[in-house]
Design a protein around this motif. Structure first.
Motif, PDB file in Angstrom:
ATOM      1  N   LYS A  42       0.822  -1.198   0.000  1.00 37.10           N
ATOM      2  CA  LYS A  42       0.000   0.000   0.000  1.00 37.10           C
ATOM      3  C   LYS A  42       0.859   1.252   0.000  1.00 37.10           C
ATOM      4  CE  LYS A  42      -4.037  -2.018   2.211  1.00 37.10           C
ATOM      5  NZ  LYS A  42      -4.891  -2.017   3.396  1.00 37.10           N
ATOM      6  N   SER A  43       1.960   1.223   0.735  1.00 37.01           N
ATOM      7  CA  SER A  43       2.801   2.421   0.803  1.00 37.01           C
ATOM      8  C   SER A  43       3.456   2.700  -0.549  1.00 37.01           C
ATOM      9  CB  SER A  43       3.856   2.286   1.900  1.00 37.01           C
ATOM     10  OG  SER A  43       4.751   1.244   1.609  1.00 37.01           O
ATOM     11  N   PHE A  44       3.862   1.661  -1.269  1.00 36.84           N
ATOM     12  CA  PHE A  44       4.436   1.879  -2.602  1.00 36.84           C
ATOM     13  C   PHE A  44       3.399   2.491  -3.533  1.00 36.84           C
ATOM     14  CE2 PHE A  44       7.603  -1.612  -1.643  1.00 36.84           C
ATOM     15  CZ  PHE A  44       8.660  -0.740  -1.533  1.00 36.84           C
ATOM     16  N   PHE A  45       2.156   2.079  -3.411  1.00 34.23           N
ATOM     17  CA  PHE A  45       1.079   2.615  -4.227  1.00 34.23           C
ATOM     18  C   PHE A  45       0.917   4.104  -3.972  1.00 34.23           C
ATOM     19  CE2 PHE A  45      -3.489   3.619  -4.597  1.00 34.23           C
ATOM     20  CZ  PHE A  45      -3.642   3.396  -5.954  1.00 34.23           C
ATOM     21  N   TRP A  46       0.888   4.501  -2.708  1.00 29.14           N
ATOM     22  CA  TRP A  46       0.713   5.916  -2.375  1.00 29.14           C
ATOM     23  C   TRP A  46       1.947   6.736  -2.731  1.00 29.14           C
ATOM     24  CZ3 TRP A  46      -3.862   7.627  -2.183  1.00 29.14           C
ATOM     25  CH2 TRP A  46      -4.895   6.848  -1.702  1.00 29.14           C
ATOM     26  N   TYR A  47       3.121   6.165  -2.592  1.00 26.36           N
ATOM     27  CA  TYR A  47       4.336   6.872  -3.017  1.00 26.36           C
ATOM     28  C   TYR A  47       4.314   7.100  -4.527  1.00 26.36           C
ATOM     29  CZ  TYR A  47       6.637   6.357   1.524  1.00 26.36           C
ATOM     30  OH  TYR A  47       6.967   6.431   2.838  1.00 26.36           O
ATOM     31  N   GLY A  48       3.822   6.144  -5.263  1.00 27.63           N
ATOM     32  CA  GLY A  48       3.712   6.291  -6.717  1.00 27.63           C
ATOM     33  C   GLY A  48       2.747   7.398  -7.095  1.00 27.63           C
ATOM     34  N   ILE A  49       1.620   7.468  -6.401  1.00 27.64           N
ATOM     35  CA  ILE A  49       0.648   8.529  -6.673  1.00 27.64           C
ATOM     36  C   ILE A  49       1.258   9.892  -6.336  1.00 27.64           C
ATOM     37  CG2 ILE A  49      -1.534   9.533  -5.891  1.00 27.64           C
ATOM     38  CD1 ILE A  49      -2.626   6.699  -5.735  1.00 27.64           C
ATOM     39  N   ALA A  50       1.933   9.981  -5.203  1.00 22.60           N
ATOM     40  CA  ALA A  50       2.558  11.254  -4.801  1.00 22.60           C
ATOM     41  C   ALA A  50       3.630  11.671  -5.804  1.00 22.60           C
ATOM     42  CB  ALA A  50       3.148  11.129  -3.403  1.00 22.60           C
TER      43      ALA A  50
END
Length: 89
Positions: A42-50
């Motif tokens: 999940k954190s990689f997903f949000w880092y990608g969006i950011a």
């Protein structure tokens, strides 16, 4: 020499010691591993969006930056003689 024998005895006892965890301990370990793997994904997903948002902002700022007008420093003012106009014509 007595302390050396004592240290070797302790070392041998610890080396030959086997610890068997209970079934509940293994279940807790497995549950903790599963939970940590989900949070990493999940954190990689949000880092990608950011990162995508930041990249989009940088590109838009570069693309829509205001055009700087040329500044003319030396303006020459020329006096032109005026023609008088006859009011009759």
């Amino acid at each position: 020499m007595a302390p050396v024998k004592f240290e070797e005895q302790i070392k041998d006892k610890l080396k030959n010691r086997k610890i068997k965890p209970s079934g509940e301990a293994w279940d807790k370990i497995v549950n903790n591993m599963d939970a940590s793997q989900h949070t990493k994904k999940k954190s990689f997903f949000w880092y990608g969006i950011a990162a995508g948002f930041v990249g989009l902002m940088i590109i838009s700022l570069w693309y829509f930056k205001p055009v700087e007008a040329e500044i003319i420093k030396d303006i020459e003012v020329v006096d032109v003689p005026k023609k008088e106009v006859d009011e009759e014509h």
